[in-house]
Scaffold this motif. Structure first.
Motif, PDB file in Angstrom:
ATOM      1  N   LYS A  54       0.789  -1.474   0.079  1.00 21.77           N
ATOM      2  CA  LYS A  54      -0.142   0.192  -0.204  1.00 21.77           C
ATOM      3  C   LYS A  54       0.902   1.240  -0.059  1.00 21.77           C
ATOM      4  CE  LYS A  54      -2.990  -0.229   3.408  1.00 21.77           C
ATOM      5  NZ  LYS A  54      -4.065  -0.147   4.579  1.00 21.77           N
ATOM      6  N   GLY A  55       2.083   0.997   0.666  1.00 20.15           N
ATOM      7  CA  GLY A  55       2.948   2.448   0.512  1.00 20.15           C
ATOM      8  C   GLY A  55       3.801   2.384  -0.609  1.00 20.15           C
ATOM      9  N   ILE A  56       3.652   1.647  -1.358  1.00 20.13           N
ATOM     10  CA  ILE A  56       4.339   1.473  -2.911  1.00 20.13           C
ATOM     11  C   ILE A  56       3.488   2.087  -4.013  1.00 20.13           C
ATOM     12  CG2 ILE A  56       5.499   0.329  -4.694  1.00 20.13           C
ATOM     13  CD1 ILE A  56       6.253  -1.629  -2.429  1.00 20.13           C
ATOM     14  N   THR A  57       2.216   1.750  -3.926  1.00 23.58           N
ATOM     15  CA  THR A  57       1.334   1.906  -5.083  1.00 23.58           C
ATOM     16  C   THR A  57      -0.316   2.013  -4.692  1.00 23.58           C
ATOM     17  OG1 THR A  57       0.917   1.679  -7.411  1.00 23.58           O
ATOM     18  CG2 THR A  57       1.150  -0.278  -6.182  1.00 23.58           C
ATOM     19  N   THR A  58      -0.845   2.518  -5.274  1.00 20.39           N
ATOM     20  CA  THR A  58      -2.418   2.098  -5.094  1.00 20.39           C
ATOM     21  C   THR A  58      -2.817   0.677  -5.281  1.00 20.39           C
ATOM     22  OG1 THR A  58      -2.942   4.292  -5.896  1.00 20.39           O
ATOM     23  CG2 THR A  58      -4.759   2.932  -5.550  1.00 20.39           C
ATOM     24  N   SER A  59      -3.377   0.305  -4.199  1.00 13.83           N
ATOM     25  CA  SER A  59      -3.578  -1.298  -4.283  1.00 13.83           C
ATOM     26  C   SER A  59      -4.984  -1.518  -3.869  1.00 13.83           C
ATOM     27  CB  SER A  59      -2.691  -1.938  -3.773  1.00 13.83           C
ATOM     28  OG  SER A  59      -2.624  -1.741  -2.504  1.00 13.83           O
ATOM     29  N   HIS A  60      -5.666  -2.721  -4.414  1.00 13.33           N
ATOM     30  CA  HIS A  60      -6.921  -2.896  -3.900  1.00 13.33           C
ATOM     31  C   HIS A  60      -6.969  -4.465  -3.372  1.00 13.33           C
ATOM     32  CE1 HIS A  60      -8.983   0.501  -5.476  1.00 13.33           C
ATOM     33  NE2 HIS A  60      -8.216   0.477  -6.218  1.00 13.33           N
ATOM     34  N   TYR A  61      -6.827  -4.655  -2.294  1.00 13.09           N
ATOM     35  CA  TYR A  61      -6.984  -5.852  -1.652  1.00 13.09           C
ATOM     36  C   TYR A  61      -8.211  -6.429  -1.696  1.00 13.09           C
ATOM     37  CZ  TYR A  61      -7.308  -9.566   2.093  1.00 13.09           C
ATOM     38  OH  TYR A  61      -7.503 -10.666   2.676  1.00 13.09           O
ATOM     39  N   VAL A  62      -8.434  -7.489  -2.536  1.00 15.54           N
ATOM     40  CA  VAL A  62      -9.730  -8.322  -2.802  1.00 15.54           C
ATOM     41  C   VAL A  62     -10.170  -9.186  -1.487  1.00 15.54           C
ATOM     42  CG1 VAL A  62     -11.155  -9.317  -4.744  1.00 15.54           C
ATOM     43  CG2 VAL A  62      -9.458  -7.380  -5.064  1.00 15.54           C
ATOM     44  N   HIS A  66      -8.336 -13.413   0.133  1.00 13.86           N
ATOM     45  CA  HIS A  66      -7.392 -14.342   0.590  1.00 13.86           C
ATOM     46  C   HIS A  66      -7.935 -15.682   0.663  1.00 13.86           C
ATOM     47  CE1 HIS A  66      -7.256 -13.707   5.166  1.00 13.86           C
ATOM     48  NE2 HIS A  66      -8.158 -14.667   4.970  1.00 13.86           N
ATOM     49  N   LEU A  67      -7.320 -16.850   0.293  1.00 14.27           N
ATOM     50  CA  LEU A  67      -7.672 -18.235   0.592  1.00 14.27           C
ATOM     51  C   LEU A  67      -6.899 -19.118   0.905  1.00 14.27           C
ATOM     52  CD1 LEU A  67     -10.460 -19.669  -0.709  1.00 14.27           C
ATOM     53  CD2 LEU A  67      -9.129 -20.256  -2.551  1.00 14.27           C
ATOM     54  N   PHE A  68      -7.279 -20.026   2.124  1.00 11.33           N
ATOM     55  CA  PHE A  68      -6.420 -20.824   2.699  1.00 11.33           C
ATOM     56  C   PHE A  68      -6.708 -22.006   1.844  1.00 11.33           C
ATOM     57  CE2 PHE A  68      -6.274 -18.100   6.456  1.00 11.33           C
ATOM     58  CZ  PHE A  68      -4.948 -18.248   6.757  1.00 11.33           C
ATOM     59  N   ASN A  69      -5.828 -22.745   1.206  1.00 14.74           N
ATOM     60  CA  ASN A  69      -5.939 -24.026   0.510  1.00 14.74           C
ATOM     61  C   ASN A  69      -4.671 -24.726   0.322  1.00 14.74           C
ATOM     62  OD1 ASN A  69      -4.881 -23.621  -2.542  1.00 14.74           O
ATOM     63  ND2 ASN A  69      -5.571 -21.669  -1.510  1.00 14.74           N
ATOM     64  N   ASP A  70      -4.809 -26.154   0.588  1.00 14.81           N
ATOM     65  CA  ASP A  70      -3.682 -26.935   0.458  1.00 14.81           C
ATOM     66  C   ASP A  70      -2.205 -26.711   0.748  1.00 14.81           C
ATOM     67  OD1 ASP A  70      -2.964 -29.548  -0.344  1.00 14.81           O
ATOM     68  OD2 ASP A  70      -2.701 -29.056  -2.619  1.00 14.81           O
ATOM     69  N   THR A  71      -2.255 -26.058   2.013  1.00 14.94           N
ATOM     70  CA  THR A  71      -1.057 -25.923   2.721  1.00 14.94           C
ATOM     71  C   THR A  71      -0.570 -24.263   2.180  1.00 14.94           C
ATOM     72  OG1 THR A  71       0.837 -26.906   1.332  1.00 14.94           O
ATOM     73  CG2 THR A  71      -0.224 -28.180   3.305  1.00 14.94           C
ATOM     74  N   PHE A  72      -1.276 -23.590   1.609  1.00 10.08           N
ATOM     75  CA  PHE A  72      -0.910 -22.245   1.165  1.00 10.08           C
ATOM     76  C   PHE A  72      -1.994 -21.037   1.784  1.00 10.08           C
ATOM     77  CE2 PHE A  72       1.780 -24.726  -1.610  1.00 10.08           C
ATOM     78  CZ  PHE A  72       2.752 -23.946  -1.682  1.00 10.08           C
ATOM     79  N   LEU A  73      -1.540 -19.787   1.910  1.00  9.77           N
ATOM     80  CA  LEU A  73      -2.617 -18.878   1.965  1.00  9.77           C
ATOM     81  C   LEU A  73      -2.326 -18.214   0.663  1.00  9.77           C
ATOM     82  CD1 LEU A  73      -4.530 -16.904   3.341  1.00  9.77           C
ATOM     83  CD2 LEU A  73      -2.584 -15.898   4.566  1.00  9.77           C
ATOM     84  N   ASP A  74      -3.373 -17.791  -0.163  1.00  8.51           N
ATOM     85  CA  ASP A  74      -3.100 -17.271  -1.528  1.00  8.51           C
ATOM     86  C   ASP A  74      -3.898 -15.612  -1.205  1.00  8.51           C
ATOM     87  OD1 ASP A  74      -1.873 -19.397  -2.676  1.00  8.51           O
ATOM     88  OD2 ASP A  74      -3.734 -20.103  -3.656  1.00  8.51           O
ATOM     89  N   VAL A  75      -3.317 -14.649  -1.622  1.00 14.41           N
ATOM     90  CA  VAL A  75      -3.804 -13.342  -1.499  1.00 14.41           C
ATOM     91  C   VAL A  75      -3.805 -12.467  -2.688  1.00 14.41           C
ATOM     92  CG1 VAL A  75      -3.164 -11.243  -0.223  1.00 14.41           C
ATOM     93  CG2 VAL A  75      -2.440 -13.283   0.689  1.00 14.41           C
ATOM     94  N   TYR A  76      -4.877 -11.976  -2.904  1.00 18.26           N
ATOM     95  CA  TYR A  76      -5.335 -11.207  -4.241  1.00 18.26           C
ATOM     96  C   TYR A  76      -5.322  -9.961  -4.050  1.00 18.26           C
ATOM     97  CZ  TYR A  76      -6.226 -16.185  -5.632  1.00 18.26           C
ATOM     98  OH  TYR A  76      -6.075 -17.487  -5.829  1.00 18.26           O
ATOM     99  N   VAL A  77      -4.454  -9.170  -4.956  1.00 22.17           N
ATOM    100  CA  VAL A  77      -4.448  -7.702  -4.823  1.00 22.17           C
ATOM    101  C   VAL A  77      -4.623  -7.055  -6.373  1.00 22.17           C
ATOM    102  CG1 VAL A  77      -3.258  -5.649  -4.068  1.00 22.17           C
ATOM    103  CG2 VAL A  77      -3.124  -7.878  -2.649  1.00 22.17           C
ATOM    104  N   TYR A  78      -5.329  -6.166  -6.654  1.00 22.90           N
ATOM    105  CA  TYR A  78      -4.981  -5.419  -7.802  1.00 22.90           C
ATOM    106  C   TYR A  78      -4.458  -4.208  -7.743  1.00 22.90           C
ATOM    107  CZ  TYR A  78      -7.781  -9.058 -10.239  1.00 22.90           C
ATOM    108  OH  TYR A  78      -8.126 -10.197 -10.662  1.00 22.90           O
ATOM    109  N   LEU A  79      -3.525  -3.851  -8.885  1.00 34.92           N
ATOM    110  CA  LEU A  79      -2.586  -3.039  -8.768  1.00 34.92           C
ATOM    111  C   LEU A  79      -2.593  -2.244 -10.062  1.00 34.92           C
ATOM    112  CD1 LEU A  79       0.627  -4.885  -8.118  1.00 34.92           C
ATOM    113  CD2 LEU A  79      -0.738  -3.770  -6.454  1.00 34.92           C
ATOM    114  N   ASP A  80      -2.334  -0.702  -9.763  1.00 32.69           N
ATOM    115  CA  ASP A  80      -2.137   0.068 -11.154  1.00 32.69           C
ATOM    116  C   ASP A  80      -0.529   0.206 -11.649  1.00 32.69           C
ATOM    117  OD1 ASP A  80      -0.942   1.452  -9.227  1.00 32.69           O
ATOM    118  OD2 ASP A  80      -2.076   3.564  -9.563  1.00 32.69           O
TER     119      ASP A  80
END
Length: 171
Positions: A107-115, A117-131
């Motif tokens: 967030k300190g680097i660029t405008t970002s949209h945190y949409v 996250h999903l815990f699945n199969d030993t991972f946490l996947d995080v989804y963010v959209y950027l400009d």
């Protein structure tokens, strides 16, 4: 003369402390009011996935201004995961804390949209959209092999102007 002085002082105080100021109108336009919902799903192999996504982005009007999807995959500690690949409460706390740290920096680097996250199969996947993916990519490259990380992670940034990557989570 006294009224002008009072107005001037109030203006100065408002500037210093934010009193009486309107919210940042531009910020209101680019960030929708949050509407997080829990997502329960099954992966193709039948394993469960659980997370939360901000449904306010389902019909977001400015998707084309943030056409880059950043997906961060945080590796969970296998000792803290169940047989189905989902984490125990302690691991959830650790992964969420690390996610928050990464997101705060992004967030300190660029405008970002945190949409979401999903815990699945030993991972946490995080989804963010950027400009602006270049600056985020550069920062993440410096972080990915950093010593002392609480959890390892990988990431990918793909052009996705219609936000199709997260479409399945927005129902």
């Amino acid at each position: 003369m006294k009224l002008k002085t009072i107005i001037l002082i109030m203006g100065i105080l408002s500037s210093l402390f934010g009193c009486g100021q309107n919210k940042n109108v531009e910020s209101d336009k680019i960030y929708p009011t949050e509407e997080f919902a829990v997502v329960n799903a099954k992966l193709e192999d039948g394993k469960p996935a659980i997370g939360s996504f901000d449904l306010a982005y389902k019909n977001y009007d400015f998707k084309s201004k943030y056409p880059w999807c950043l997906k961060i995959a945080i590796g969970l500690n296998l000792e803290n995961c169940n047989e189905d690949g989902l984490p125990n409460p302690d691991e959830i706390s650790i992964a969420n804390r690390f996610e928050d740290e990464l997101l705060e920096n992004i967030k300190g680097i660029t405008t970002s949209h945190y949409v979401g996250h999903l815990f699945n199969d030993t991972f946490l996947d995080v989804y963010v959209y950027l400009d602006n993916p270049e600056k985020v990519h550069e920062w993440l490259q410096n972080q990915i092999n950093k010593e002392g990380l609480i959890r390892g992670f990988g990431y990918e940034i793909n052009e996705d102007p219609k936000w199709n990557t997260i479409k399945a989570f927005m129902n």
